[in-house]
Design a protein around this motif. Structure first.
Motif, short mmCIF file in Angstrom:
data_model
loop_
_atom_site.label_atom_id
_atom_site.label_comp_id
_atom_site.label_asym_id
_atom_site.label_seq_id
_atom_site.Cartn_x
_atom_site.Cartn_y
_atom_site.Cartn_z
N PRO A 88 1.84 4.78 -1.12
CA PRO A 88 1.15 5.88 -1.82
C PRO A 88 1.98 6.40 -2.99
O PRO A 88 3.20 6.55 -2.87
N THR A 89 1.34 6.64 -4.11
CA THR A 89 1.99 7.24 -5.27
C THR A 89 1.06 8.29 -5.87
O THR A 89 -0.10 8.43 -5.45
N ALA A 144 0.81 -1.21 0.00
CA ALA A 144 0.00 0.00 0.00
C ALA A 144 0.85 1.27 0.00
O ALA A 144 0.61 2.19 0.77
N PRO A 168 -1.83 0.61 -9.10
CA PRO A 168 -2.72 1.70 -8.69
C PRO A 168 -4.00 1.70 -9.52
O PRO A 168 -3.98 1.41 -10.71
N GLU A 181 -2.43 3.88 -4.54
CA GLU A 181 -1.59 2.93 -3.81
C GLU A 181 -1.15 1.77 -4.70
O GLU A 181 -1.90 1.29 -5.55
N SER A 236 1.03 -2.09 -4.44
CA SER A 236 1.65 -3.14 -3.63
C SER A 236 2.30 -4.15 -4.56
O SER A 236 1.81 -4.39 -5.68
#
Length: 214
Positions: free
Chosen positions: A170-171, A168, A196, A175, A177
């Motif tokens: 953040p970008t 998870a 994402p 998110e 993973s």
């Protein structure tokens, strides 16, 4: 130019610090010749020590042998954009060794590479955040409309049986993973990616640097 003259036209001293800050602005792309000249001066004229900004110079003996890792962040980011991962890894491990106190792991600004002395700049919160930003971009980085994953994850993290996991994160796109499980002994590396969804990037680039360079 004033600081370059003060350092005897080397890349050390305040020139190294300010040069890296200029690179961090991304006023020009990393491939631009003007930015490349800043990096080359730091690399070729004593501006870096173990991949980090060298604050002292032969002309300014007060700070000779001092490293200021946190100010190197802009240089590292330019190296990532140019694909020069080994330079980033040298700075990453250098900052682990010299960028914090020995007993409390508190971020420091300036460390003497010979004695390890750094008490004058404790605590230095910006240094810790720069180390975290570096690690984040080694594993998850945006470049324009692309999302770049695991670009500078060290090769030995991919040794047979090793597991790398990002959860998870953040970008700009939402998110992301991913997990990387190495079965290099069997000739394969398994990846599970949850991309994402809020604003999907136009491209996702995943780097799988083989532990033996294969």
């Amino acid at each position: 130019h004033k600081h370059q003259k003060k350092a005897g036209y080397s890349g050390a001293g305040y020139y190294s610090l300010f040069g890296s800050i200029v690179l961090e602005t991304k006023f020009l792309p990393a491939s631009d010749e003007s930015f490349r000249l800043i990096s080359e001066l730091m690399e070729q004229r004593n501006g870096l020590l173990l991949g980090m900004c060298q604050f002292g110079s032969d002309q300014d003996c007060r700070y000779h042998g001092q490293i200021d890792h946190a100010f190197t962040y802009g240089y590292w980011m330019n190296c990532l954009e140019r694909g020069e991962v080994e330079r980033v890894l040298l700075g990453f491990y250098g900052s682990m060794a010299y960028g914090m106190s020995r007993g409390t792991w508190s971020g420091v600004e300036l460390t003497n590479i010979l004695t390890g002395e750094n008490w004058r700049t404790l605590p230095h919160l910006r240094s810790g955040t720069q180390q975290l930003r570096l690690l984040r971009n080694m594993l998850v980085r945006e470049q324009g409309d692309r999302l770049i994953l695991a670009q500078a994850a060290p090769q030995h993290w991919r040794a047979d049986g090793k597991h790398v996991e990002v959860l998870a994160a953040p970008t700009h796109f939402g998110e992301v993973s991913y997990t990387i499980d190495s079965h290099a002994g069997q000739g394969r590396i398994a990846v599970k990616l949850d991309p994402p969804k809020r604003k999907p990037p136009k491209a996702i680039v995943l780097h799988l640097r083989h532990p033996e360079g294969a």
